[in-house]
Design a protein around this motif. Structure first.
Motif, PDB file in Angstrom:
ATOM      1  N   VAL A   1     113.837   2.556  54.714  1.00  0.00           N
ATOM      2  CA  VAL A   1     114.115   4.110  54.118  1.00  0.00           C
ATOM      3  C   VAL A   1     115.252   4.010  53.152  1.00  0.00           C
ATOM      4  N   ALA A   2     116.192   3.126  53.041  1.00  0.00           N
ATOM      5  CA  ALA A   2     117.207   3.233  51.898  1.00  0.00           C
ATOM      6  C   ALA A   2     116.532   2.742  50.691  1.00  0.00           C
ATOM      7  N   ALA A   3     115.717   1.630  50.745  1.00  0.00           N
ATOM      8  CA  ALA A   3     115.104   1.116  49.605  1.00  0.00           C
ATOM      9  C   ALA A   3     113.896   2.136  49.018  1.00  0.00           C
ATOM     10  N   THR A   4     113.187   2.818  50.036  1.00  0.00           N
ATOM     11  CA  THR A   4     112.490   4.083  49.447  1.00  0.00           C
ATOM     12  C   THR A   4     113.137   5.366  48.713  1.00  0.00           C
ATOM     13  N   ASP A   5     114.401   5.425  49.459  1.00  0.00           N
ATOM     14  CA  ASP A   5     115.144   6.744  48.686  1.00  0.00           C
ATOM     15  C   ASP A   5     115.523   6.240  47.484  1.00  0.00           C
ATOM     16  N   TRP A   6     116.019   4.698  47.178  1.00  0.00           N
ATOM     17  CA  TRP A   6     116.384   4.407  46.149  1.00  0.00           C
ATOM     18  C   TRP A   6     115.359   4.452  44.961  1.00  0.00           C
ATOM     19  N   LEU A   7     114.104   4.187  45.373  1.00  0.00           N
ATOM     20  CA  LEU A   7     112.784   4.139  44.360  1.00  0.00           C
ATOM     21  C   LEU A   7     112.709   5.361  44.052  1.00  0.00           C
ATOM     22  N   THR A   8     112.841   6.390  44.600  1.00  0.00           N
ATOM     23  CA  THR A   8     112.599   7.773  44.226  1.00  0.00           C
ATOM     24  C   THR A   8     113.731   8.421  43.286  1.00  0.00           C
ATOM     25  N   GLN A   9     114.728   7.696  43.170  1.00  0.00           N
ATOM     26  CA  GLN A   9     115.817   7.897  42.180  1.00  0.00           C
ATOM     27  C   GLN A   9     115.907   6.967  41.282  1.00  0.00           C
ATOM     28  N   PHE A  10     115.746   5.777  40.998  1.00  0.00           N
ATOM     29  CA  PHE A  10     115.746   4.858  40.189  1.00  0.00           C
ATOM     30  C   PHE A  10     114.850   5.349  38.738  1.00  0.00           C
ATOM     31  N   PRO A  11     115.448   5.441  37.603  1.00  0.00           N
ATOM     32  CA  PRO A  11     114.560   6.063  36.591  1.00  0.00           C
ATOM     33  C   PRO A  11     113.241   5.357  36.356  1.00  0.00           C
ATOM     34  N   ASP A  12     113.107   4.093  36.631  1.00  0.00           N
ATOM     35  CA  ASP A  12     111.809   3.342  36.069  1.00  0.00           C
ATOM     36  C   ASP A  12     110.902   3.585  37.290  1.00  0.00           C
ATOM     37  N   THR A  13     111.175   4.120  38.330  1.00  0.00           N
ATOM     38  CA  THR A  13     110.150   4.282  39.429  1.00  0.00           C
ATOM     39  C   THR A  13     110.098   5.380  40.317  1.00  0.00           C
ATOM     40  N   ARG A  14     111.209   6.265  39.600  1.00  0.00           N
ATOM     41  CA  ARG A  14     110.914   7.884  40.383  1.00  0.00           C
ATOM     42  C   ARG A  14     109.680   8.438  40.514  1.00  0.00           C
ATOM     43  N   GLN A  15     108.972   8.517  39.253  1.00  0.00           N
ATOM     44  CA  GLN A  15     107.629   8.984  39.307  1.00  0.00           C
ATOM     45  C   GLN A  15     106.485   8.319  39.958  1.00  0.00           C
ATOM     46  N   LEU A  16     106.500   7.187  40.450  1.00  0.00           N
ATOM     47  CA  LEU A  16     105.694   6.260  41.030  1.00  0.00           C
ATOM     48  C   LEU A  16     105.348   6.845  42.606  1.00  0.00           C
ATOM     49  N   ARG A  17     104.284   6.857  42.817  1.00  0.00           N
ATOM     50  CA  ARG A  17     103.812   7.023  44.424  1.00  0.00           C
ATOM     51  C   ARG A  17     104.233   5.629  45.228  1.00  0.00           C
ATOM     52  N   ILE A  18     104.509   5.638  46.374  1.00  0.00           N
ATOM     53  CA  ILE A  18     104.873   4.672  47.163  1.00  0.00           C
ATOM     54  C   ILE A  18     104.167   4.387  48.351  1.00  0.00           C
ATOM     55  N   GLY A  19     104.032   3.125  48.520  1.00  0.00           N
ATOM     56  CA  GLY A  19     103.220   2.503  49.379  1.00  0.00           C
ATOM     57  C   GLY A  19     103.947   1.481  50.074  1.00  0.00           C
ATOM     58  N   TYR A  20     103.809   1.019  51.445  1.00  0.00           N
ATOM     59  CA  TYR A  20     104.416  -0.018  52.088  1.00  0.00           C
ATOM     60  C   TYR A  20     103.297  -1.110  52.296  1.00  0.00           C
TER      61      TYR A  20
END
Length: 225
Positions: free
Chosen positions: A98-117
């Protein structure tokens, strides 16, 4: 699965804060990618897992971004190597995801990407437990030789479309996956790879896993052109 094998994509080392600890990950971002797959490694494994790195490379060739991350710190890995307890601490592993997921939603290079596991072994349970906590963010889950049953009551709260992949010769795990499948209330599918064992070490087995995973992620994460 649209391969772009001619494309060379650089991998970058990232540091992801998770509560009081810092996690290290390998982030790969193919140009023009619309989605990223976060890997949850299994029992005693890490971001250096040769099997997961192979699958990640094939996903990159299909223009999917990837983040392979260590869910345990180096000190925790030393403890786990001796006790094998932390790898079964699904709550802790899900919290780190969850922490890594939240980081992805805030990191400039990844925040626009949809997320899968993409979860393997016990990491699959952590992926499903984390997906149940981030239903608004996680768009798809794939399990490889996983133990989704260990996610317990979280299974019924998962909303992301979930694909369970198991080797044909992994009998006990097939049964556990069938039981977990029955508890899932989301779009779901169980795929059995012919001739494969638990680690998918047979020639071509991981290629089948990567193709199935890529197709699933593209269907549920990538917008139609």
């Amino acid at each position: 699965m649209n391969h772009r094998a001619d494309q060379t994509v650089e991998e970058q080392l990232v540091r992801v804060p998770a509560g009081e600890v810092m996690l290290y990950g390998n982030l790969t971002l193919p140009e023009g990618s619309h989605a990223i797959v976060l890997f949850a490694h299994g029992s005693g494994s890490s971001r250096h897992s040769s099997r997961n790195r192979y699958v990640a490379r094939l996903l990159n060739e299909a223009n999917l971004s990837t983040l392979l991350i260590d869910l345990l710190t180096l000190d925790e890995e030393v403890i786990d190597a001796r006790t094998a307890q932390l790898r079964f601490d699904i709550g802790l592993l899900a919290e780190r995801l969850v922490a890594a997921t939240d980081w992805l939603t805030q990191f400039p290079d990844t925040r626009q990407l949809r997320i899968g596991y993409f979860g393997a072994s016990t990491g699959a349970a952590a992926a499903l437990a984390a997906a149940a906590l981030r239903t608004d963010v996680v768009g798809a889950v794939v399990s490889r030789g996983g133990r989704p049953d260990l996610a317990g009551a979280a299974l019924m709260r998962v909303q992301a479309p979930t694909l369970l992949i198991v080797g044909e010769n992994d009998g006990q795990v097939i049964q556990l996956n069938r039981e977990a499948l029955a508890q899932l209330r989301c779009e779901k599918q169980l795929m059995i790879v012919p001739g494969a064992t638990h680690l998918f070490e047979e020639p071509g087995a991981l290629d089948v896993v990567a193709r199935l995973a890529s197709d699933w992620f593209e269907r549920h994460l990538v917008p139609l052109a």
